[in-house]
Design a protein around this motif. Sequence first.
Motif, PDB file in Angstrom:
ATOM      1  N   LEU A 101       0.851  -1.186   0.000  1.00  0.00           N
ATOM      2  CA  LEU A 101       0.000   0.000   0.000  1.00  0.00           C
ATOM      3  C   LEU A 101       0.888   1.237   0.000  1.00  0.00           C
ATOM      4  O   LEU A 101       1.833   1.321   0.787  1.00  0.00           O
ATOM      5  CB  LEU A 101      -0.895   0.024   1.244  1.00  0.00           C
ATOM      6  N   THR A 102       0.581   2.188  -0.883  1.00  0.00           N
ATOM      7  CA  THR A 102       1.340   3.431  -0.938  1.00  0.00           C
ATOM      8  C   THR A 102       0.382   4.594  -1.050  1.00  0.00           C
ATOM      9  O   THR A 102      -0.704   4.478  -1.622  1.00  0.00           O
ATOM     10  CB  THR A 102       2.303   3.457  -2.142  1.00  0.00           C
ATOM     11  N   GLU A 103       0.802   5.735  -0.507  1.00  0.00           N
ATOM     12  CA  GLU A 103      -0.015   6.943  -0.585  1.00  0.00           C
ATOM     13  C   GLU A 103       0.469   7.786  -1.754  1.00  0.00           C
ATOM     14  O   GLU A 103       1.640   8.122  -1.854  1.00  0.00           O
ATOM     15  CB  GLU A 103       0.080   7.738   0.714  1.00  0.00           C
ATOM     16  N   LYS A 104      -0.448   8.108  -2.646  1.00  0.00           N
ATOM     17  CA  LYS A 104      -0.144   8.916  -3.829  1.00  0.00           C
ATOM     18  C   LYS A 104      -0.809  10.277  -3.656  1.00  0.00           C
ATOM     19  O   LYS A 104      -1.514  10.533  -2.685  1.00  0.00           O
ATOM     20  CB  LYS A 104      -0.682   8.245  -5.100  1.00  0.00           C
ATOM     21  N   ARG A 105      -0.595  11.149  -4.636  1.00  0.00           N
ATOM     22  CA  ARG A 105      -1.209  12.480  -4.583  1.00  0.00           C
ATOM     23  C   ARG A 105      -2.733  12.410  -4.602  1.00  0.00           C
ATOM     24  O   ARG A 105      -3.398  13.175  -3.927  1.00  0.00           O
ATOM     25  CB  ARG A 105      -0.737  13.327  -5.770  1.00  0.00           C
ATOM     26  N   ARG A 130      -2.897  -3.901  -9.794  1.00  0.00           N
ATOM     27  CA  ARG A 130      -2.777  -2.601  -9.138  1.00  0.00           C
ATOM     28  C   ARG A 130      -4.106  -1.867  -9.259  1.00  0.00           C
ATOM     29  O   ARG A 130      -4.758  -1.898 -10.289  1.00  0.00           O
ATOM     30  CB  ARG A 130      -1.689  -1.785  -9.820  1.00  0.00           C
ATOM     31  N   GLU A 131      -4.481  -1.199  -8.191  1.00  0.00           N
ATOM     32  CA  GLU A 131      -5.674  -0.347  -8.189  1.00  0.00           C
ATOM     33  C   GLU A 131      -5.304   0.945  -7.478  1.00  0.00           C
ATOM     34  O   GLU A 131      -4.670   0.926  -6.440  1.00  0.00           O
ATOM     35  CB  GLU A 131      -6.828  -1.060  -7.474  1.00  0.00           C
ATOM     36  N   MET A 132      -5.715   2.057  -8.063  1.00  0.00           N
ATOM     37  CA  MET A 132      -5.347   3.365  -7.516  1.00  0.00           C
ATOM     38  C   MET A 132      -6.601   4.169  -7.226  1.00  0.00           C
ATOM     39  O   MET A 132      -7.683   3.864  -7.704  1.00  0.00           O
ATOM     40  CB  MET A 132      -4.458   4.106  -8.505  1.00  0.00           C
TER      41      MET A 132
END
Length: 90
Positions: A11-15, A36-38
């Motif tokens: 899990l990563t935090e994006k803009r 991948r799902e964003m």
Amino acid sequence: MSENKKFTIRLTEKRNGWSAEIMRQVTSRRTVVSKREMGFESQELAQAWADKELAGFIENQAKRNERKAETRAAKAEAAAKAEAAADSEE
């Protein structure tokens, strides 16, 4: 978290929100993103999606392993019959 060593969740935090990735261990040094799902609004939503998808990946892998085992057994049986037939002809 899963006990499976082949698949993991990242899990990563994006803009624009959180991103969830299902990583597959190809070799001891190489991993590949399998799915991948964003754009998740929270980390909990991303984790829930990843857990659900990972369960599906593991289930598909188990089914695939069963099919391959049946194929191997059928090939081994055919080879044994062929060998027995060859021995009986001699």
